[in-house]
Design a protein around this motif. Structure first.
Motif, PDB file in Angstrom:
ATOM      1  N   GLU A 208       0.802  -1.358   0.088  1.00  0.00           N
ATOM      2  CA  GLU A 208       0.051   0.146   0.086  1.00  0.00           C
ATOM      3  C   GLU A 208       0.784   1.317   0.107  1.00  0.00           C
ATOM      4  OE1 GLU A 208      -2.766  -0.105   3.412  1.00  0.00           O
ATOM      5  OE2 GLU A 208      -4.002  -1.705   2.398  1.00  0.00           O
ATOM      6  N   ARG A 209       1.980   1.067   0.434  1.00  0.00           N
ATOM      7  CA  ARG A 209       3.047   2.398   0.632  1.00  0.00           C
ATOM      8  C   ARG A 209       3.954   2.375  -0.623  1.00  0.00           C
ATOM      9  NH1 ARG A 209       3.426   2.907   6.222  1.00  0.00           N
ATOM     10  NH2 ARG A 209       4.884   4.469   6.095  1.00  0.00           N
ATOM     11  N   GLY A 210       3.848   1.509  -1.536  1.00  0.00           N
ATOM     12  CA  GLY A 210       4.803   1.533  -2.779  1.00  0.00           C
ATOM     13  C   GLY A 210       5.246   0.314  -3.017  1.00  0.00           C
ATOM     14  N   TRP A 211       6.060   0.248  -3.944  1.00  0.00           N
ATOM     15  CA  TRP A 211       6.948  -0.825  -4.493  1.00  0.00           C
ATOM     16  C   TRP A 211       8.167  -1.027  -3.672  1.00  0.00           C
ATOM     17  CZ3 TRP A 211       4.767  -4.293  -7.625  1.00  0.00           C
ATOM     18  CH2 TRP A 211       3.812  -3.828  -8.584  1.00  0.00           C
ATOM     19  N   ALA A 231      16.515  -1.321   1.864  1.00  0.00           N
ATOM     20  CA  ALA A 231      15.317  -1.331   1.441  1.00  0.00           C
ATOM     21  C   ALA A 231      14.691   0.045   0.814  1.00  0.00           C
ATOM     22  CB  ALA A 231      14.278  -2.025   2.417  1.00  0.00           C
ATOM     23  N   ALA A 232      14.017  -0.097  -0.223  1.00  0.00           N
ATOM     24  CA  ALA A 232      13.694   0.988  -0.773  1.00  0.00           C
ATOM     25  C   ALA A 232      12.315   0.878  -1.204  1.00  0.00           C
ATOM     26  CB  ALA A 232      14.461   1.691  -2.082  1.00  0.00           C
ATOM     27  N   LEU A 233      11.451   2.122  -1.319  1.00  0.00           N
ATOM     28  CA  LEU A 233       9.960   2.226  -1.837  1.00  0.00           C
ATOM     29  C   LEU A 233       9.902   3.155  -3.121  1.00  0.00           C
ATOM     30  CD1 LEU A 233       8.143   2.769   1.495  1.00  0.00           C
ATOM     31  CD2 LEU A 233       7.915   0.964  -0.124  1.00  0.00           C
ATOM     32  N   ALA A 305      11.817   1.500   5.298  1.00  0.00           N
ATOM     33  CA  ALA A 305      11.855   2.341   3.976  1.00  0.00           C
ATOM     34  C   ALA A 305      11.203   3.406   4.103  1.00  0.00           C
ATOM     35  CB  ALA A 305      11.704   1.238   2.990  1.00  0.00           C
ATOM     36  N   SER A 306      10.258   3.865   4.838  1.00  0.00           N
ATOM     37  CA  SER A 306       9.315   5.019   4.706  1.00  0.00           C
ATOM     38  C   SER A 306       9.769   6.246   5.779  1.00  0.00           C
ATOM     39  CB  SER A 306       7.911   4.566   5.098  1.00  0.00           C
ATOM     40  OG  SER A 306       7.297   3.584   4.664  1.00  0.00           O
TER      41      SER A 306
END
Length: 315
Positions: A208-211, A231-233, A305-306
């Protein structure tokens, strides 16, 4: 409760696969892709022979920890004239992305001209079909998104990063998995834990927050290279836009089997599975010598990651 900086917990019986578990002569086993197929866990292993050339072998499990390795390699370097010159020295570091009923396998084709990103596919883990040599040299660490975006296949890869050069994660699009373009830099190395190069580790997961995807960062130290994981979004609608990342590593070599081996101080995830309870299970190569598994709550990885805005430099 504060989210831990290092959320992954290693399996108590790591490493779960070593060269002793391969039913034929080899040097090492590492960097295995992972997926679920017909209620089984599947690992696609990079096995390095005594000649130093790698191939891919399948292993299956009911619980994701104890694997049955097939008696023979599944994919060997090709003798097809289209592929043979570029796979002559081996095929390496697979990743698996399921799109519909097809399992796409990205891997590194390695030959005398250098490494290239390649794509194959299967629907049954019996038959394997090569699709394309998707990149030029020098390029590796290709991972596919699990769905098309605006009608395009999307891939992360890592051109350059060899011979002491810095290397960045790039993103590209394709209408057919064969012709790739519209490439641009997505994330680059920066001073600190990833001061040398970055590379995509695992295929993106839709959240829901991104890839969400894991990447490896390489730091050059006085005693050699050190491989760790972040980790990344990415934005769901426009994955070329980084919306968050971990400014620190969230998994790194600590145990003796990660610190000592053919390439010391390496943890290198190529496989991941999201369990029904929200656990993210990663399968990783340790010191280019064996395979370990570690787990963390997916929500915690997303939260980590957020935390930072997308300020990671791309130049």
């Amino acid at each position: 409760m504060t989210t831990p900086r290092i959320p992954f917990v290693r399996h108590e019986h790591n490493p779960i696969l070593t060269a002793n578990d391969i039913p034929y002569e080899c040097n090492t086993v590492f960097n295995g892709a992972a997926c679920r197929f017909r209620d089984q866990y599947v690992l696609l292993l990079r096995v390095e022979g005594l000649d130093g050339h790698s191939h891919l072998t399948l292993a299956f499990s009911d619980d994701g920890y104890t694997f049955r390795v097939q008696e023979k390699p599944w994919v060997l370097p090709s003798d097809d004239p289209e592929f043979e010159p570029y796979e002559r020295y081996g095929i390496e570091d697979p990743r698996i992305t399921q799109v519909g009923d097809t399992y796409y396998i990205t891997y590194t084709a390695y030959g005398p001209h250098g490494p290239r990103g390649a794509i194959g596919r299967t629907t049954d883990f019996v038959h394997f079909e090569r699709v394309a040599l998707a990149t030029e040299v020098d390029n590796k660490d290709g991972v596919l998104f699990p769905e098309t975006i605006d009608g395009d296949y999307v891939m992360l890869d890592r051109p350059a990063g060899f011979g002491g050069q810095s290397g960045s994660i790039w993103i590209a699009r394709s209408p057919d998995l064969v012709h790739w373009g519209r490439a641009r830099v997505l994330m680059s190395s920066r001073a600190g834990w990833s001061n040398s190069k970055l590379g995509a580790s695992t295929p993106p997961i839709r959240t829901e927050r991104g890839w969400l995807f894991l990447y490896h960062g390489v730091r050059v130290t006085g005693s050699g290279r050190l491989y760790r994981v972040g980790a990344a979004l990415l934005d769901l609608e426009c994955p070329e836009r980084v919306i968050g990342y971990t400014p620190h590593f969230i998994f790194g070599p600590e145990e003796p089997y990660e610190r000592t081996g053919d390439v010391p101080n390496v943890v290198f995830p190529c496989g991941q599975i999201v369990e029904p309870d929200g656990t993210l299970r990663i399968y990783y190569g340790a010191a280019d010598t064996c395979i370990g598994v570690a787990e963390a709550p997916l929500d915690e990885i997303i939260e980590l990651a957020s935390r930072d805005p997308a300020t990671i430099p791309t130049t």
